[in-house]
Design an enzyme around this catalytic site. Sequence first.
Site, mmCIF file in Angstrom:
data_model
loop_
_atom_site.group_PDB
_atom_site.id
_atom_site.type_symbol
_atom_site.label_atom_id
_atom_site.label_comp_id
_atom_site.label_asym_id
_atom_site.label_seq_id
_atom_site.Cartn_x
_atom_site.Cartn_y
_atom_site.Cartn_z
ATOM 1 N N TYR A 67 4.826 -79.824 -8.791
ATOM 2 C CA TYR A 67 6.100 -78.581 -7.507
ATOM 3 C C TYR A 67 6.481 -78.092 -8.344
ATOM 4 O O TYR A 67 5.107 -76.834 -9.027
ATOM 5 C CB TYR A 67 7.389 -79.892 -7.997
ATOM 6 C CG TYR A 67 7.209 -81.105 -6.966
ATOM 7 C CD1 TYR A 67 7.205 -80.854 -5.412
ATOM 8 C CD2 TYR A 67 7.097 -82.086 -7.070
ATOM 9 C CE1 TYR A 67 6.937 -81.870 -4.625
ATOM 10 C CE2 TYR A 67 6.476 -83.320 -6.654
ATOM 11 C CZ TYR A 67 7.188 -83.367 -4.817
ATOM 12 O OH TYR A 67 7.099 -84.087 -4.100
ATOM 13 N N SER A 68 7.751 -77.492 -8.739
ATOM 14 C CA SER A 68 7.833 -75.648 -9.139
ATOM 15 C C SER A 68 7.581 -75.474 -10.964
ATOM 16 O O SER A 68 8.244 -74.063 -11.063
ATOM 17 C CB SER A 68 9.490 -75.723 -9.015
ATOM 18 O OG SER A 68 10.004 -75.683 -7.668
ATOM 19 N N ALA A 69 6.986 -76.015 -11.369
ATOM 20 C CA ALA A 69 6.581 -75.708 -12.425
ATOM 21 C C ALA A 69 5.606 -74.694 -12.408
ATOM 22 O O ALA A 69 4.979 -74.272 -12.903
ATOM 23 C CB ALA A 69 5.621 -76.845 -13.629
#
Length: 390
Positions: A67-69
């Site tokens: 995801y947003s990593a």
Amino acid sequence: MTTIHGEVAAGFEPVREAFAANFAQHGDIGAAVCVYQHGRPVVDLWGGIADPETGRPWTRDTLQLVYSATKGATATAAHMLAERGALDLDAPVAKYWPEFAENGKADIPVRWLLSHQAGLITLDQPVPLDEALAWYPMAAALAAQRPQWIPGTAHGYHGRTWGWLVGEVIRRVSGRAPGRFFADEIAAPLGLDFFIGLPADQRARVSRMVYQRPAVDLTTVPAESVPEELREQVAAWRDPESFSNRAYTVTAPAAIDFDSPEVQAAELPASNGISTARALARMYASLISEVDGVRLLAPETLESATKEQASGNDQVMLIPSRFSSGYMLPTEANPMTGPRAFGHTGRGGSLGFADPQHDIAFGYAMNNIIGGDDDVRATSLVNAVRSSLP
């Protein structure tokens, strides 16, 4: 009892203990954690089940959507272009992307895109999902969109739009799609199992995600029963017109199936990176140290890249947040391993960061998507890393 595979250097045994406890007590199904120190791995662990439907085990090479990593990887690509002199973060976005100047955006600098200050968290008219996955229609829609606040006067987490905004600048400057630039300039030199746009021949290695519902859905309980410190957030979750909701309704349909082959194959530089924990840690290690002869950014570039640009109450998350030019900075809720650390979380618990003070880099990836205050898995691992430091 879940078998833990991999290796831990002397002194980092608490990380193995915390990792095992995540399976026994905190809900991990399949997961991996990796820590680098002084440019070398000191923790490399994995265990559990990659696909609960088939029983496929999590192996050393299992890939996981983080995801947003992903945003930390995309930010790194932008800073590499800046270091080469191809991109000026303080120049207007419109210098590189002329169409972006529409609707009063002519003076927004690139740095405000990176640091969530542009006010472009949503779209007045969502883009059909298949067109968003094709890239160009979404970039055009964002170029035409008016900001939701006066740019530079506030910050709010651009959860979905950030990837197309920053990614289009990367594409315009480098002549390559952001996933291709990342593959050529970051993943290949470091030998990373990390993809923004998954090749079809890698799909069999990807774990299947499990989404855990919260024990209590606060949006369904009477307002007076919601803890006072959460009432503002819960009210926003209940309001379909709030920034908290509209930031995630930029496609039609708004829900995106991140397990689908089409989504995993597309380039979503904010949210669909697929990686190992080892690759996350190795990428961050190469930002603060030389890793097998590779250092991605010069020290002076890194200092600029990690300088605070926005802090305080987040217009979307409605909690205090801190951002540099693309990276999250430590907060009380996510202190990482010290005040000089920088990195990025991902939905459900994934985390990658580096701490130049301790010359530490960290990566954690897992397939049980929990998130929220009830999820202590990443925090327990980071605490164990901190306790292992001199």
